[in-house]
Design a protein around this motif. Sequence first.
Motif, PDB file in Angstrom:
ATOM      1  N   TYR A  13       0.804  -1.222   0.000  1.00 48.54           N
ATOM      2  CA  TYR A  13       0.000   0.000   0.000  1.00 48.54           C
ATOM      3  C   TYR A  13       0.839   1.275   0.000  1.00 48.54           C
ATOM      4  N   ASP A  14       2.119   1.161   0.322  1.00 50.84           N
ATOM      5  CA  ASP A  14       2.947   2.358   0.436  1.00 50.84           C
ATOM      6  C   ASP A  14       4.414   1.946   0.397  1.00 50.84           C
ATOM      7  N   ARG A  16       7.748   2.139   2.850  1.00 53.36           N
ATOM      8  CA  ARG A  16       7.965   2.372   4.278  1.00 53.36           C
ATOM      9  C   ARG A  16       9.255   1.699   4.708  1.00 53.36           C
ATOM     10  N   THR A  83      -2.188  13.304   6.275  1.00 56.77           N
ATOM     11  CA  THR A  83      -2.323  12.719   4.939  1.00 56.77           C
ATOM     12  C   THR A  83      -3.608  13.149   4.234  1.00 56.77           C
ATOM     13  N   LYS A 115       2.965   7.788   1.002  1.00 53.29           N
ATOM     14  CA  LYS A 115       1.674   7.382   0.452  1.00 53.29           C
ATOM     15  C   LYS A 115       1.428   8.224  -0.799  1.00 53.29           C
ATOM     16  N   PHE A 124      -0.797   1.723  -5.701  1.00 53.55           N
ATOM     17  CA  PHE A 124      -0.378   0.637  -4.819  1.00 53.55           C
ATOM     18  C   PHE A 124      -0.082  -0.614  -5.638  1.00 53.55           C
ATOM     19  N   SER A 311      -6.182   1.269   0.193  1.00 50.59           N
ATOM     20  CA  SER A 311      -6.155   1.449  -1.258  1.00 50.59           C
ATOM     21  C   SER A 311      -7.195   0.567  -1.940  1.00 50.59           C
TER      22      SER A 311
END
Length: 461
Positions: A13-14, A16, A83, A115, A124, A311
């Motif tokens: 999803y991101d 990191r 965000t 993000k 994503f 997402s």
Amino acid sequence: MVHQFHPGILREYDIRGTCGKTLEPEDAYALGRSFATRVVRAGRSKVAVGFDGRISSPILEEALVAGLCASGADVLRIGLGPTPMLYYAVASLPQVQDGIQITGSHNPPDQNGFKMVFHGGPFFGPDILDLGRLASRGDWAQGDGTAEPINIMDAYVDRLLAGLEGIAPDAVERLGMAWDTGNGAAGPIVERLVAGLPGRHVLLHTPVDGTFPSHHPDPSVDANLADLRRAVALGRLDFGLAFDGDGDRLGVVDGEGRALAGDQLLMLFAEDVLKRQAGATVIADIKTSGALFERVRALGGTALMWKTGHSHIKSKMKETGALLGGEVTGHVFLADDYYGFDDALYAAVRLIAAVVRLGRPVSALLDALPAMVTTPELRFPVAEADKFAVINAVRARLESAGADMVAIDGVRVTTPDGWWLLRASNTEAMLTARAESDSAQGLARLLDALDAQLAASGIRR
């Protein structure tokens, strides 16, 4: 020039990682080059960039902006904020359809990440992996983009306050509530927001501090709600609101100090939305209580179960035209008169509106919900190479047995006792499980069935 990202930071999803170990400013620069390349090759140029309050965020933002500009993007720097403010910038600013928020969300202080929004939608899965491929080949567009600061905070707060349109100010004036931002990026927004709201308000931990000295900013962990409960009790307030580090997840305690689970909160929103939008579709993730889906149908709505992950939920809402979505983690997506992205600040305003419209306090709304016996999320390590193979083997056995099963994201099995879920984490070498029944005895039988499937794959819970 080429760049190799640490293999562990490109998530579902991101992006990191841990600063100084797996995530460096050079990664932020390379991300900017790759993302801008995707944007420019799609025929666009503007990218909005924001960042949260972590100590590493300003340094990463500088590097990210440099990378974006070097590949020809024109950057609008919205500065420090949650965000959802970045999402709002992309949704509202002219000719902006792409954006990146630098945020570690609710993770430990030494972690950070990104993000992304691309062409107005979530970015994503395979798209994130494609950024890594572009960087590893040095397949970057060349350009000389610009960067300029832009103040969007006031417009964002005004849009949040619009969630109370049609609500009489004197009805809100009678309410009392506490707001705990946990020293995260939502703090300055909450301070401005509350200044424009009627009612009694108690603010907790709103100064931004990336070391999170008060408590960790994760409202899904009960221990992090202690200060909020205390404030609600001392002030004899109606409810309390808690936010994660980047303001896209909401936690709520009622006037008696009871925490609402994410699916219970979604049931409250469903009642409010469906009273005004009859027949609307409500989407919830596969971890959600069966009571939510039953409640939506009882209220005349269409209930849809979907994959876990903010997402995935946002994408499915766009596809189906759903007006409400949510996850047990506290992500709430409102699209009846908002943009459909997860915004805990807007959800907080809409909760105030719902309490007024429904004519009952949060405690009474919670009392009206069915009492279920539910496990917390159960997590156990499994080798990254094995986790999906285990799920596939369990699914095959269940199919052979004719089980009543949903297999969109792991396996969710329904029996007369309730349901149990087993899925592979998209971000860690873990299997996760959950089960729910209307009795302790039924829950024990569900867990026995889960354990039997795990044992057949050589795993113990």
